[in-house]
Scaffold this motif. Structure first.
Motif, short mmCIF file in Angstrom:
data_model
loop_
_atom_site.label_atom_id
_atom_site.label_comp_id
_atom_site.label_asym_id
_atom_site.label_seq_id
_atom_site.Cartn_x
_atom_site.Cartn_y
_atom_site.Cartn_z
N PRO A 137 0.82 -1.21 0.00
CA PRO A 137 0.00 0.00 0.00
C PRO A 137 0.85 1.26 0.00
O PRO A 137 1.91 1.32 0.65
CB PRO A 137 -0.81 -0.12 1.30
N GLY A 138 0.40 2.27 -0.74
CA GLY A 138 1.07 3.55 -0.72
C GLY A 138 0.79 4.29 0.57
O GLY A 138 -0.13 3.96 1.32
N ALA A 139 1.56 5.34 0.83
CA ALA A 139 1.39 6.09 2.08
C ALA A 139 0.05 6.79 2.15
O ALA A 139 -0.48 7.02 3.24
CB ALA A 139 2.52 7.10 2.22
N SER A 187 9.27 10.19 6.49
CA SER A 187 9.41 8.73 6.50
C SER A 187 10.76 8.32 7.07
O SER A 187 11.81 8.78 6.63
CB SER A 187 9.26 8.21 5.07
N SER A 188 10.72 7.41 8.06
CA SER A 188 11.97 6.89 8.62
C SER A 188 12.77 6.12 7.57
O SER A 188 14.00 6.16 7.55
CB SER A 188 11.66 5.98 9.80
N PHE A 189 12.06 5.41 6.70
CA PHE A 189 12.73 4.66 5.64
C PHE A 189 13.47 5.62 4.70
O PHE A 189 14.61 5.36 4.30
CB PHE A 189 11.71 3.84 4.86
N TYR A 190 12.83 6.73 4.36
CA TYR A 190 13.47 7.73 3.50
C TYR A 190 14.75 8.24 4.16
O TYR A 190 15.80 8.36 3.50
CB TYR A 190 12.48 8.87 3.25
N LEU A 191 14.68 8.58 5.45
CA LEU A 191 15.86 9.08 6.14
C LEU A 191 16.98 8.04 6.16
O LEU A 191 18.15 8.37 5.99
CB LEU A 191 15.50 9.47 7.58
N GLU A 192 16.60 6.79 6.37
CA GLU A 192 17.60 5.72 6.42
C GLU A 192 18.30 5.56 5.07
O GLU A 192 19.54 5.45 5.00
CB GLU A 192 16.93 4.41 6.82
N MET A 193 17.53 5.57 4.00
CA MET A 193 18.12 5.40 2.68
C MET A 193 18.95 6.63 2.28
O MET A 193 20.00 6.50 1.66
CB MET A 193 17.03 5.12 1.65
N ARG A 194 18.49 7.82 2.66
CA ARG A 194 19.26 9.04 2.38
C ARG A 194 20.57 9.04 3.17
O ARG A 194 21.62 9.46 2.66
CB ARG A 194 18.44 10.28 2.73
N ALA A 232 15.74 -1.71 -7.70
CA ALA A 232 14.79 -2.81 -7.52
C ALA A 232 13.35 -2.36 -7.50
O ALA A 232 12.44 -3.14 -7.78
CB ALA A 232 15.10 -3.55 -6.22
N SER A 233 13.12 -1.10 -7.15
CA SER A 233 11.74 -0.61 -7.03
C SER A 233 11.64 0.81 -7.55
O SER A 233 12.56 1.29 -8.22
CB SER A 233 11.26 -0.70 -5.58
N GLY A 234 10.57 1.49 -7.21
CA GLY A 234 10.37 2.85 -7.69
C GLY A 234 11.08 3.88 -6.84
O GLY A 234 12.09 3.58 -6.17
N ARG A 235 10.54 5.09 -6.80
CA ARG A 235 11.15 6.17 -6.05
C ARG A 235 10.65 6.17 -4.61
O ARG A 235 9.57 5.68 -4.30
CB ARG A 235 10.85 7.52 -6.71
N PHE A 236 11.48 6.73 -3.70
CA PHE A 236 11.12 6.85 -2.30
C PHE A 236 10.71 8.29 -2.03
O PHE A 236 11.38 9.23 -2.47
CB PHE A 236 12.31 6.50 -1.38
N TYR A 237 9.65 8.47 -1.27
CA TYR A 237 9.15 9.81 -0.98
C TYR A 237 9.28 10.10 0.51
O TYR A 237 9.10 9.23 1.35
CB TYR A 237 7.70 9.94 -1.44
N ALA A 238 9.56 11.37 0.82
CA ALA A 238 9.81 11.76 2.20
C ALA A 238 8.54 11.88 3.02
O ALA A 238 8.53 11.54 4.21
CB ALA A 238 10.57 13.09 2.24
#
Length: 289
Positions: A137-139, A187-194, A232-238
């Protein structure tokens, strides 16, 4: 008490690391959560994702993230998949708060002190060979791509670079602490990947320098979406909405300014001022000098 900025960050990072007792308390619910879902629907597999698994969680602010690969056709609406998961968990835990908080279903064990976030996923045939890509699911609505094993391997790969000495995960933990202590809707995931992407070009990790440069980098790009570094996937959004993005950008500007003032004071051998701005940066939670 910490006498130097480096010592302050060492103490702070120790305080941010989740306790083993917290990890153990969260883990004890896994069997019951999995059993609840298997009894309600066909399941291909379960996979823990997120901060606990990645080693980037912040003490008292880390949930256990569990992706459930559902073994039936993906519905058109992601709301339907979330409803399936919520119904199953609500039936199994009638005295526990179970709620949808996109993109997951949140289960608040022990009055919310032991929280699980369950993410419904549907395996796809997209992505590189050997990489599992899921529709999740999207955010806000719809579906997004997710490749949890690829993203975990990326963070681990950068974290083990020569000279970094665990810096990618430590920087991610600091960025998340800034988020939690200032209620920043990022997004915590966004921060982690950044954080991992930033550290991929660094040869060493110095917390007072790198948290400043990371926040300035994010502020300069205005939290732009990020291309998956593993492809592997699309773009990550903050952020999940324009309203949250506006709030996040305002707090990010303040954070970047405070981090810069702390770094400048540190470089001028003025630890008192550096500690003052670091404490502001982390919402009054940085160790005292």
């Amino acid at each position: 008490m910490a006498r130097t900025v480096a010592e302050g960050f060492r103490v702070f990072l120790e305080r941010l690391t989740p306790l083993q007792s917290q990890r153990d308390a969260a883990a004890k619910h896994r069997a019951s959560v999995e059993s609840s879902l298997r009894n309600a629907m066909p399941v291909n597999l379960f996979r823990e994702t997120g901060s606990f698994t990645h080693g980037t969680g912040v003490r008292n602010h880390t949930d256990v993230d569990l992706l459930v690969s559902i073994g039936r056709a993906r519905p058109n609406s992601s709301d339907t998949a979330l409803s399936w998961v919520k119904s199953a968990l609500s039936a199994s835990f009638p005295y526990t708060t179970v709620r949808i908080s996109r993109p997951t279903v949140v289960v608040e064990f022990a009055s919310g002190t032991e929280t699980w976030e369950v993410l419904p996923g549907f395996i796809t045939d997209r992505g590189p060979i050997g990489t599992s890509v899921y529709d999740i699911p999207g955010a806000s609505f719809g579906w997004l791509d997710s490749a949890p094993t690829a993203h975990l391997s990326y963070v681990t790969e950068i974290n083990t670079k020569a000279g970094i000495q665990g810096g990618a995960k430590k920087l991610a933990r600091l960025a998340k602490a800034w988020k939690y202590y200032n209620n920043v809707p990022i997004s915590s995931f966004y921060l982690e990947m950044r954080a991992a992407k930033y550290m991929s070009t660094e040869s060493s990790f110095v917390p007072v320098i790198d948290i400043c440069r990371l926040l300035e980098h994010l502020n300069g790009m205005q939290l732009a979406s990020m291309t998956d570094p593993k492809g592997a996937s699309g773009r990550f959004y903050a952020c999940s909405s324009e309203v949250k993005e506006a709030d996040a950008l305002s707090k990010l500007s303040t954070g970047a300014t405070r981090a810069r003032k702390a770094l400048d004071a540190h470089l001028k051998d003025d630890p008192q001022t550096a500690f003052y701005y670091l404490d502001l940066l982390f919402g009054g939670n940085f160790p005292a000098r």
